[in-house]
Scaffold this active site. Structure first.
Site, PDB file in Angstrom:
ATOM      1  N   TYR A 175      -1.606   0.217  10.661  1.00  0.00           N
ATOM      2  CA  TYR A 175      -1.785  -0.405   9.334  1.00  0.00           C
ATOM      3  C   TYR A 175      -0.546  -0.159   8.468  1.00  0.00           C
ATOM      4  O   TYR A 175      -0.019  -1.082   7.829  1.00  0.00           O
ATOM      5  CB  TYR A 175      -3.033   0.203   8.682  1.00  0.00           C
ATOM      6  CG  TYR A 175      -3.319  -0.263   7.269  1.00  0.00           C
ATOM      7  CD1 TYR A 175      -3.925  -1.492   7.026  1.00  0.00           C
ATOM      8  CD2 TYR A 175      -2.996   0.540   6.169  1.00  0.00           C
ATOM      9  CE1 TYR A 175      -4.199  -1.909   5.723  1.00  0.00           C
ATOM     10  CE2 TYR A 175      -3.273   0.130   4.869  1.00  0.00           C
ATOM     11  CZ  TYR A 175      -3.871  -1.088   4.663  1.00  0.00           C
ATOM     12  OH  TYR A 175      -4.143  -1.497   3.375  1.00  0.00           O
TER      13      TYR A 175
ATOM     14  N   SER B 279       0.834  -1.205   0.000  1.00  0.00           N
ATOM     15  CA  SER B 279       0.000   0.000   0.000  1.00  0.00           C
ATOM     16  C   SER B 279       0.866   1.251   0.000  1.00  0.00           C
ATOM     17  O   SER B 279       1.980   1.243   0.534  1.00  0.00           O
ATOM     18  CB  SER B 279      -0.889   0.012   1.247  1.00  0.00           C
ATOM     19  OG  SER B 279      -1.554   1.246   1.373  1.00  0.00           O
TER      20      SER B 279
HETATM   21  N1  LIG Z   1      -8.908  -0.675  -0.375  1.00  0.00           N
HETATM   22  C1  LIG Z   1      -7.799   0.077  -0.405  1.00  0.00           C
HETATM   23  O1  LIG Z   1      -7.843   1.328  -0.460  1.00  0.00           O
HETATM   24  C2  LIG Z   1      -6.443  -0.576  -0.400  1.00  0.00           C
HETATM   25  C3  LIG Z   1      -5.337   0.229  -0.682  1.00  0.00           C
HETATM   26  C4  LIG Z   1      -4.062  -0.343  -0.662  1.00  0.00           C
HETATM   27  C5  LIG Z   1      -3.918  -1.682  -0.376  1.00  0.00           C
HETATM   28  N2  LIG Z   1      -5.012  -2.439  -0.089  1.00  0.00           N
HETATM   29  C6  LIG Z   1      -4.798  -3.843   0.234  1.00  0.00           C
HETATM   30  O2  LIG Z   1      -5.438  -4.648  -0.725  1.00  0.00           O
HETATM   31  C7  LIG Z   1      -5.811  -5.893  -0.117  1.00  0.00           C
HETATM   32  C8  LIG Z   1      -7.259  -6.191  -0.413  1.00  0.00           C
HETATM   33  O3  LIG Z   1      -8.061  -5.168   0.192  1.00  0.00           O
HETATM   34  P1  LIG Z   1      -9.566  -4.883  -0.265  1.00  0.00           P
HETATM   35  O4  LIG Z   1      -9.683  -3.428  -0.524  1.00  0.00           O
HETATM   36  O5  LIG Z   1      -9.940  -5.860  -1.310  1.00  0.00           O
HETATM   37  O6  LIG Z   1     -10.334  -5.150   1.087  1.00  0.00           O
HETATM   38  P2  LIG Z   1     -11.505  -6.170   1.481  1.00  0.00           P
HETATM   39  O7  LIG Z   1     -12.471  -6.324   0.377  1.00  0.00           O
HETATM   40  O8  LIG Z   1     -11.969  -5.700   2.814  1.00  0.00           O
HETATM   41  O9  LIG Z   1     -10.723  -7.536   1.635  1.00  0.00           O
HETATM   42  C9  LIG Z   1      -9.976  -7.855   2.759  1.00  0.00           C
HETATM   43  C10 LIG Z   1      -9.900  -9.352   2.803  1.00  0.00           C
HETATM   44  O10 LIG Z   1      -9.081  -9.742   3.916  1.00  0.00           O
HETATM   45  C11 LIG Z   1      -9.719 -10.887   4.491  1.00  0.00           C
HETATM   46  N3  LIG Z   1      -9.273 -11.105   5.840  1.00  0.00           N
HETATM   47  C12 LIG Z   1      -9.236 -10.264   6.885  1.00  0.00           C
HETATM   48  N4  LIG Z   1      -8.767 -10.885   7.977  1.00  0.00           N
HETATM   49  C13 LIG Z   1      -8.509 -12.174   7.604  1.00  0.00           C
HETATM   50  C14 LIG Z   1      -8.014 -13.306   8.270  1.00  0.00           C
HETATM   51  N5  LIG Z   1      -7.695 -13.287   9.574  1.00  0.00           N
HETATM   52  N6  LIG Z   1      -7.862 -14.451   7.577  1.00  0.00           N
HETATM   53  C15 LIG Z   1      -8.193 -14.517   6.266  1.00  0.00           C
HETATM   54  N7  LIG Z   1      -8.682 -13.472   5.573  1.00  0.00           N
HETATM   55  C16 LIG Z   1      -8.827 -12.310   6.246  1.00  0.00           C
HETATM   56  C17 LIG Z   1     -11.190 -10.551   4.420  1.00  0.00           C
HETATM   57  O11 LIG Z   1     -11.928 -11.722   4.661  1.00  0.00           O
HETATM   58  P3  LIG Z   1     -13.358 -11.766   5.420  1.00  0.00           P
HETATM   59  O12 LIG Z   1     -14.391 -11.666   4.335  1.00  0.00           O
HETATM   60  O13 LIG Z   1     -13.351 -13.095   6.092  1.00  0.00           O
HETATM   61  O14 LIG Z   1     -13.379 -10.603   6.380  1.00  0.00           O
HETATM   62  C18 LIG Z   1     -11.240 -10.045   2.987  1.00  0.00           C
HETATM   63  O15 LIG Z   1     -11.277 -11.132   2.096  1.00  0.00           O
HETATM   64  C19 LIG Z   1      -5.468  -5.751   1.365  1.00  0.00           C
HETATM   65  O16 LIG Z   1      -4.208  -6.315   1.601  1.00  0.00           O
HETATM   66  C20 LIG Z   1      -5.400  -4.254   1.554  1.00  0.00           C
HETATM   67  O17 LIG Z   1      -4.566  -3.902   2.653  1.00  0.00           O
HETATM   68  C21 LIG Z   1      -6.276  -1.918  -0.116  1.00  0.00           C
END
Ligand SMILES: NC(=O)c1ccc[n+]([C@@H]2O[C@H](COP(=O)([O-])OP(=O)(O)OC[C@H]3O[C@@H](n4cnc5c(N)ncnc54)[C@H](OP(=O)(O)O)[C@@H]3O)[C@@H](O)[C@H]2O)c1
Length: 251
Positions: A155, A142
């Site tokens: 984070y 990120s």
């Molecule tokens: N959205 C942004 O602005 C952004 C920016 C930069 C980087 N990212 C990164 O991109 C990645 C995907 O994010 P996203 O935006 O797609 O968010 P998201 O839709 O909230 O996805 C997060 C995922 O993490 C899973 N998770 C959380 N805790 C877990 C655990 N203990 N074991 C297994 N799975 C777990 C969640 O599963 P559950 O359904 O079980 O909760 C969900 O599948 C993350 O690494 C995030 O840090 C996001």
């Protein structure tokens, strides 16, 4: 495995309900991927996501970042079933920084999910990719890892650690045929950022997926998404601390 044209045939998403992870899987299915393994905690949500991944065959596996014992079975099952060309390390949690400060145990749990879980799953996935001699581990880092900020340093610290780990892992994999792609998105509109004020160059999971597919095609080791956030990260790194504090207070 990749086909004769080098196209992806199998994808494993760790964090199988992640909006960005699923968008990457959909983009790869659009490019010919035939098998998708979704590994995560929410079986029902992963099954629901399968519909949008057709015509690929979708398999689900239990996986909890906080339970290292679940990592090897989920990853090995996908590889044993016939080859995975792309593993997406997509799991993470993001809560309010003040919540972590009020409840340090919740901050530690978030760091364990986002960093320690990534190290364990990343090492297992790297081993499997190296053993088959090809494939890419996509690690979602990120822009938040660029510099500590008052508003999200728990984070950001975990993402900085994960980013560092992933770049080291890329070095370790040299010569094996397997690779690591570190992806650094800016603000992406997903449930993770619901309710937060968007940052400049806010984007969508689909746009991040396009950037990932482009980076895979180029054999890149790092991708910013969108590419302009590379300069946001640069500005964050060099900006005077007082200015950074002022901007951060507005969030
Ligand atoms: N959205 C942004 O602005 C952004 C920016 C930069 C980087 N990212 C990164 O991109 C990645 C995907 O994010 P996203 O935006 O797609 O968010 P998201 O839709 O909230 O996805 C997060 C995922 O993490 C899973 N998770 C959380 N805790 C877990 C655990 N203990 N074991 C297994 N799975 C777990 C969640 O599963 P559950 O359904 O079980 O909760 C969900 O599948 C993350 O690494 C995030 O840090 C996001």
């Amino acid at each position: 495995m990749t086909d004769a044209l080098g196209r992806t045939r199998g994808v494993l998403v760790l964090g199988g309900t992640s909006e960005i992870g699923l968008a990457i899987a959909r983009a790869l299915v659009g490019r010919g991927a035939r098998h998708v393994w979704l590994a995560g905690r929410d079986e029902a949500a992963m099954h629901a996501a399968a519909e949008a991944l057709r015509p690929a065959e979708v398999h689900t596996r239990p996986f909890d970042a906080l339970d290292p014992a679940s990592h090897s079975p989920a990853i090995d099952a996908a590889f044993a079933a016939g080859g995975v060309d792309v593993v997406v390390l997509a799991f993470a949690v993001l809560d309010d920084q003040r919540t972590y400060e009020a409840n340090p145990a919740s901050g530690a749990a978030a760091a364990s999910t986002n960093f320690t879980g990534g190290v364990s799953a990343g090492l297992h996935a790297a081993q499997a990719l190296a053993a088959q001699g090809h494939g890419t581990l996509v690690v979602l880092s990120s822009v938040a890892a660029s510099r500590p900020r008052r508003s999200n340093y728990v984070y950001g610290a975990a993402k900085a650690g994960l980013d560092f780990f992933a770049r080291g892992l890329a070095e370790a994999l040299r010569g094996t045929g397997a690779r690591v792609l570190v992806v650094r998105p800016g603000f992406v509109r997903t449930r993770m950022t619901a309710g937060l004020r968007p940052l400049p160059f806010a984007t969508t999971p689909e746009a991040v997926a396009d950037d990932v597919v482009g980076a895979l095609d180029r054999g890149a080791s790092v991708a910013w998404s969108p590419s302009l956030v590379r300069w946001v990260a640069f500005a964050l790194r060099v900006m005077p601390a007082a200015l950074l504090r002022r901007l951060d207070r507005r969030r």
